[in-house]
Design a protein around this motif. Structure first.
Motif, mmCIF file in Angstrom:
data_model
loop_
_atom_site.group_PDB
_atom_site.id
_atom_site.type_symbol
_atom_site.label_atom_id
_atom_site.label_comp_id
_atom_site.label_asym_id
_atom_site.label_seq_id
_atom_site.Cartn_x
_atom_site.Cartn_y
_atom_site.Cartn_z
ATOM 1 N N GLY A 84 0.926 -1.273 0.031
ATOM 2 C CA GLY A 84 0.062 -0.009 0.038
ATOM 3 C C GLY A 84 0.718 1.273 0.023
ATOM 4 O O GLY A 84 2.210 1.247 0.186
ATOM 5 N N LEU A 85 0.134 2.203 -0.264
ATOM 6 C CA LEU A 85 0.814 3.651 -0.379
ATOM 7 C C LEU A 85 -0.013 4.797 0.397
ATOM 8 O O LEU A 85 -1.380 4.780 0.230
ATOM 9 N N VAL A 86 0.765 5.387 0.974
ATOM 10 C CA VAL A 86 0.092 6.501 1.938
ATOM 11 C C VAL A 86 0.950 7.809 1.432
ATOM 12 O O VAL A 86 1.988 8.231 1.367
ATOM 13 N N TYR A 87 0.268 8.970 0.957
ATOM 14 C CA TYR A 87 0.542 10.028 0.242
ATOM 15 C C TYR A 87 0.283 11.348 1.578
ATOM 16 O O TYR A 87 -0.755 11.212 1.718
ATOM 17 N N VAL A 88 1.300 11.850 1.809
ATOM 18 C CA VAL A 88 1.269 12.723 2.814
ATOM 19 C C VAL A 88 1.649 14.280 2.310
ATOM 20 O O VAL A 88 2.687 14.424 2.061
ATOM 21 N N ALA A 92 1.044 12.607 -6.374
ATOM 22 C CA ALA A 92 0.831 11.387 -6.811
ATOM 23 C C ALA A 92 0.719 11.456 -8.531
ATOM 24 O O ALA A 92 -0.117 11.968 -9.174
ATOM 25 N N LEU A 93 2.016 11.210 -8.728
ATOM 26 C CA LEU A 93 1.974 11.259 -10.228
ATOM 27 C C LEU A 93 1.659 10.309 -11.236
ATOM 28 O O LEU A 93 1.496 9.107 -10.745
ATOM 29 N N TRP A 175 0.277 3.573 -7.781
ATOM 30 C CA TRP A 175 -0.988 3.472 -7.294
ATOM 31 C C TRP A 175 -1.936 2.947 -8.401
ATOM 32 O O TRP A 175 -3.238 2.464 -8.007
ATOM 33 N N ARG A 176 -1.699 2.421 -9.524
ATOM 34 C CA ARG A 176 -2.507 1.652 -10.509
ATOM 35 C C ARG A 176 -2.706 0.078 -10.218
ATOM 36 O O ARG A 176 -3.681 -0.244 -10.356
ATOM 37 N N THR A 177 -1.906 -0.377 -9.441
ATOM 38 C CA THR A 177 -2.017 -1.606 -8.856
ATOM 39 C C THR A 177 -2.083 -1.665 -7.442
ATOM 40 O O THR A 177 -2.249 -2.880 -6.911
ATOM 41 N N LYS A 178 -1.641 -0.715 -6.503
ATOM 42 C CA LYS A 178 -1.554 -0.737 -5.057
ATOM 43 C C LYS A 178 -2.767 -0.125 -4.389
ATOM 44 O O LYS A 178 -2.771 1.354 -5.002
ATOM 45 N N PRO A 179 -3.351 -0.349 -3.568
ATOM 46 C CA PRO A 179 -4.224 0.637 -2.771
ATOM 47 C C PRO A 179 -3.677 1.791 -2.231
ATOM 48 O O PRO A 179 -2.496 1.793 -1.649
ATOM 49 N N ALA A 203 -5.626 8.985 -8.895
ATOM 50 C CA ALA A 203 -5.219 7.837 -8.584
ATOM 51 C C ALA A 203 -6.403 6.827 -7.882
ATOM 52 O O ALA A 203 -6.064 5.909 -7.519
ATOM 53 N N GLY A 204 -7.280 7.356 -7.518
ATOM 54 C CA GLY A 204 -8.727 6.540 -7.139
ATOM 55 C C GLY A 204 -7.990 6.192 -5.644
ATOM 56 O O GLY A 204 -8.558 4.861 -5.088
ATOM 57 N N LEU A 205 -7.482 6.881 -4.879
ATOM 58 C CA LEU A 205 -7.240 6.261 -3.512
ATOM 59 C C LEU A 205 -8.253 5.957 -2.559
ATOM 60 O O LEU A 205 -9.384 6.484 -2.919
ATOM 61 N N ARG A 206 -8.323 5.153 -1.709
ATOM 62 C CA ARG A 206 -9.304 4.542 -0.973
ATOM 63 C C ARG A 206 -9.930 5.808 -0.226
ATOM 64 O O ARG A 206 -11.342 5.639 0.180
ATOM 65 N N SER A 207 -9.276 6.494 0.339
ATOM 66 C CA SER A 207 -9.722 7.405 1.170
ATOM 67 C C SER A 207 -8.663 8.625 1.184
ATOM 68 O O SER A 207 -7.477 8.501 1.213
#
Length: 237
Positions: A84-88, A92-93, A175-179, A203-207
Motif C-alpha cells: 500500500g501507499l500513503v501520500y502525505v 501522486a504522479l 497506485w494503478r496496482t496498489k491501494p 489515483a482513486g485512493l481509497r480515502s
C-alpha cells in the motif's frame, strides 16, 4: 496478513527527521518502522534507492511518502512486497508525468518565489543545480504552524533537491496496482493543495483526509498522520 513494515519517505528540503514525531508514535505502538535518507538527486535514482531498501525487507511494506517523497513512492511502490501507499501532502504522479507538469496545471504556491539555486559537483560531468528554500522564508512557506524553534533548525538543515528531479517523468505509477490513502494539507504553502487533491482523485485512493495543516503536517499534526497510517494497515489486514 503480517503487519507491514512502515517505510517513511521524506521529501525535498527535508530529511528523515521530518518524520520524527510520527516515527516516535508508530514505534510506541509497536510497529516496525524504517526512515531512510533519500538522496534527492533524481526521481529514478531516488526511487531505485527506496525500492532496493524495500526489497531487502522480509515481509510486506507500507510506503508513506511526504511531498516529493510521494513521487518517489509512486515509482518505488511497484516492488512486489509493497502492499500500500500513503501520500502525505504528496505528489501522486501519473506514468510519464513530471513534478513540473503536474504543478504546471495549477497556480503557483508561495514556494515558487522563495527558492535558492546553487551548483553542486557531478564527477565527470557539468555541475548540477541544487534547489532549496530561502532560509528566512522556510518557517512560513514550509513549516507554518510548527514551533518556531524547531522550524529554524529545519530551515538550516535542509536536504536540497536537484533541479533535474523536477523535470524527470515517472516511469510507472504504482497506485494503478496498489491501494492508496492520502492526506491533503489544506493550509499548504509549499504545494498548492489542489495539486494534492487532483493527484489523489486521479489515483482513486481509497480515502483522502483533509487537515487544516501546513506542508510539514507530520510535525504539526503527528497524531492525525499516524492515525491515517494505522487505519491503512487495519484496512489491509
Amino acid at each position: 496478513m503480517t503487519s507491514p513494515t512502515i517505510v517513511l519517505v521524506h521529501g525535498a528540503f527535508a530529511d528523515s527527521a521530518s518524520f520524527a514525531p510520527v516515527t516516535r508514535l508508530l514505534l510506541d505502538r509497536g510497529f516496525t518502522v524504517r526512515v531512510p535518507a533519500v538522496p534527492n538527486r533524481s526521481l529514478s535514482g531516488d526511487a531505485a534507492v527506496i525500492r532496493a531498501l524495500v526489497e531487502q525487507i522480509d515481509g510486506p511494506v507500507l510506503l508513506v511518502g511526504h511531498s516529493y517523497g510521494g513521487a518517489v513512492i509512486t515509482v518505488a511502490g511497484v516492488a512486489e512486497n509493497v502492499v500500500g501507499l500513503v501520500y502525505v501532502a504528496g505528489y501522486a504522479l501519473e506514468e510519464g508525468e513530471s513534478l513540473a507538469q503536474l504543478q504546471g496545471g495549477f497556480p503557483d504556491s508561495d514556494l515558487a518565489q522563495n527558492l535558492v539555486y546553487a551548483p553542486y559537483p557531478v564527477p565527470g560531468a557539468e555541475d548540477g543545480t541544487d534547489v532549496s528554500v530561502v532560509v528566512e522564508s522556510f518557517p512560513d512557506v514550509f513549516a507554518a504552524g510548527v514551533d518556531m524553534s524547531t522550524a529554524e533548525v529545519l530551515a538550516v538543515s535542509q536536504r536540497p533537491l536537484s533541479a533535474v528531479a523536477f523535470g524527470e517523468p515517472a516511469s510507472v505509477a504504482a497506485w494503478r496496482t496498489k491501494p492508496g490513502w492520502g492526506i491533503v494539507s489544506a493550509a499548504d504553502h509549499t504545494i498548492n493543495p489542489d495539486v494534492e487533491r487532483f493527484g489523489y482523485e486521479r489515483a482513486g485512493l481509497r480515502s483522502v483526509t483533509e487537515l487544516d495543516a501546513p506542508h510539514l503536517v507530520m510535525h504539526s499534526h503527528p497524531a492525525e498522520v499516524t492515525e491515517v497510517i494505522t487505519d491503512a494497515i487495519a484496512q489491509l489486514g
